[in-house]
Enzyme design. Sequence first.
Site, mmCIF file in Angstrom:
data_model
loop_
_atom_site.group_PDB
_atom_site.id
_atom_site.type_symbol
_atom_site.label_atom_id
_atom_site.label_comp_id
_atom_site.label_asym_id
_atom_site.label_seq_id
_atom_site.Cartn_x
_atom_site.Cartn_y
_atom_site.Cartn_z
ATOM 1 N NE ARG A 58 -1.820 -2.204 2.851
ATOM 2 C CZ ARG A 58 -1.980 -3.483 2.507
ATOM 3 N NH1 ARG A 58 -3.002 -3.844 1.806
ATOM 4 N NH2 ARG A 58 -1.108 -4.399 2.880
ATOM 5 C CB THR A 59 3.420 2.517 2.335
ATOM 6 O OG1 THR A 59 2.625 2.100 3.439
ATOM 7 C CG2 THR A 59 4.040 3.861 2.638
ATOM 8 C CE LYS A 92 28.200 -3.378 -4.783
ATOM 9 N NZ LYS A 92 28.525 -2.409 -5.839
ATOM 10 N NE ARG A 115 7.118 0.662 4.939
ATOM 11 C CZ ARG A 115 5.892 0.138 4.928
ATOM 12 N NH1 ARG A 115 5.713 -1.131 4.604
ATOM 13 N NH2 ARG A 115 4.846 0.888 5.228
ATOM 14 C CG HIS A 141 3.556 3.985 8.574
ATOM 15 N ND1 HIS A 141 3.661 4.821 7.489
ATOM 16 C CD2 HIS A 141 3.118 2.795 8.084
ATOM 17 C CE1 HIS A 141 3.299 4.163 6.397
ATOM 18 N NE2 HIS A 141 2.975 2.934 6.730
HETATM 19 C C1 NCD Z 1 1.716 -1.178 8.223
HETATM 20 C C2 NCD Z 1 3.192 -0.981 8.383
HETATM 21 O O1 NCD Z 1 3.954 -1.204 7.458
HETATM 22 O O2 NCD Z 1 3.571 -0.527 9.451
HETATM 23 N N1 NCD Z 1 1.336 -1.365 6.901
HETATM 24 C C3 NCD Z 1 1.009 -0.268 6.167
HETATM 25 O O3 NCD Z 1 1.851 0.535 5.819
HETATM 26 N N2 NCD Z 1 -0.286 -0.079 5.880
HETATM 27 C C4 NCD Z 1 1.128 -2.170 9.131
HETATM 28 C C5 NCD Z 1 1.750 -3.524 9.270
HETATM 29 O O4 NCD Z 1 2.683 -3.872 8.555
HETATM 30 O O5 NCD Z 1 1.273 -4.257 10.115
#
Ligand code: NCD
Length: 314
Positions: free
Chosen positions: A58-59, A88, A110, A138
């Site tokens: 999703r993100t 590396k 991320r 997040h």
């Molecule tokens: C979440 C995350 O990555 O923190 N997912 C997301 O971005 N919607 C939740 C999760 O991984 O449980």
Amino acid sequence: MRHVLRSQQFDRELLTNQLFPAADRIRSAFDSPAERSALRTSLQGRILLNQFFEASTRTRFSFEFAAINLGMTVLNTENAKVFSSFVKGESLEDGIRILCSYRPDVIVIRHDETGAVERAAGASNVPIVNAGDGKGQHPTQALLDLYTMQRELGTIDGLHVVIGGDLANGRTVRSLACSLSKFKDVHITFVAPSLLRVGEDIKEHLREQGVSFEETEDLKTALSQADVVYWTRIQKERITDPTLYEKVKDAYSIGKEEMSWMKPKSILMHPLPRVGEIKEECDEDPRAAYFRQAENGLFIRMAVLQWLFDAIPA
Ligand code: NCD
């Protein structure tokens, strides 16, 4: 220059007077071909670089779609842990310095390490967006979560929000709790197995902000009082002790029966992915808001990108 690092950097005024209305306008622009093509010129010529060191659906895709729908060019490293020079032994900071020298306009990161995205921001001369850092934060998830509450329930003030699941390891609950503190008379009930209770730092933050909260393992009472039930996955990849994971993995699961305890005007949210903690039988219930919530991520991320470049239309 703006970065997006923590949810609490967004105050109430910015959320309710700028980002939410911008997201609403963007959503309706998708229904008009003329407005949609106008949107595509909003950030034309700018480059967004997605650098994902950890799994995401999703993100990453919503940032990618958001950027493309605003006319940006997108570059992706989907599995930066394996496909970048990180493998590396290059430091994150060196990697960021190099990427910045190629002139992206924004870098979305991320990372599996808590605090890594803030370190990256320290080495960057372009805006950095935290798309999730380990057990840390997040922030754009919190924005879409709040936006969903506002849309579904008309207000965030005064809501009783039940936050449940893996509260020790989940970053979405941390970001959400921090940003709920920007609103008035919110009450939070945390529901978690005793081994996965919410961190002391979050509780301290809520105390400082004067947010009332409680902790319980009593699911039925919590669900029956909630306006919003925000459920989360047990974060298997962040639980290093396999015996602990076995103990907690089936801790709470929400099905039709549990939803029958919820108020008629409440909603059930989840950042997704779900892996059994919300049963599929819940999906047909109109209070199940998690797919609408995920869709809202596109509109709010478009609004955030516009805000980063001071391009929210007046
Ligand atoms: C979440 C995350 O990555 O923190 N997912 C997301 O971005 N919607 C939740 C999760 O991984 O449980």
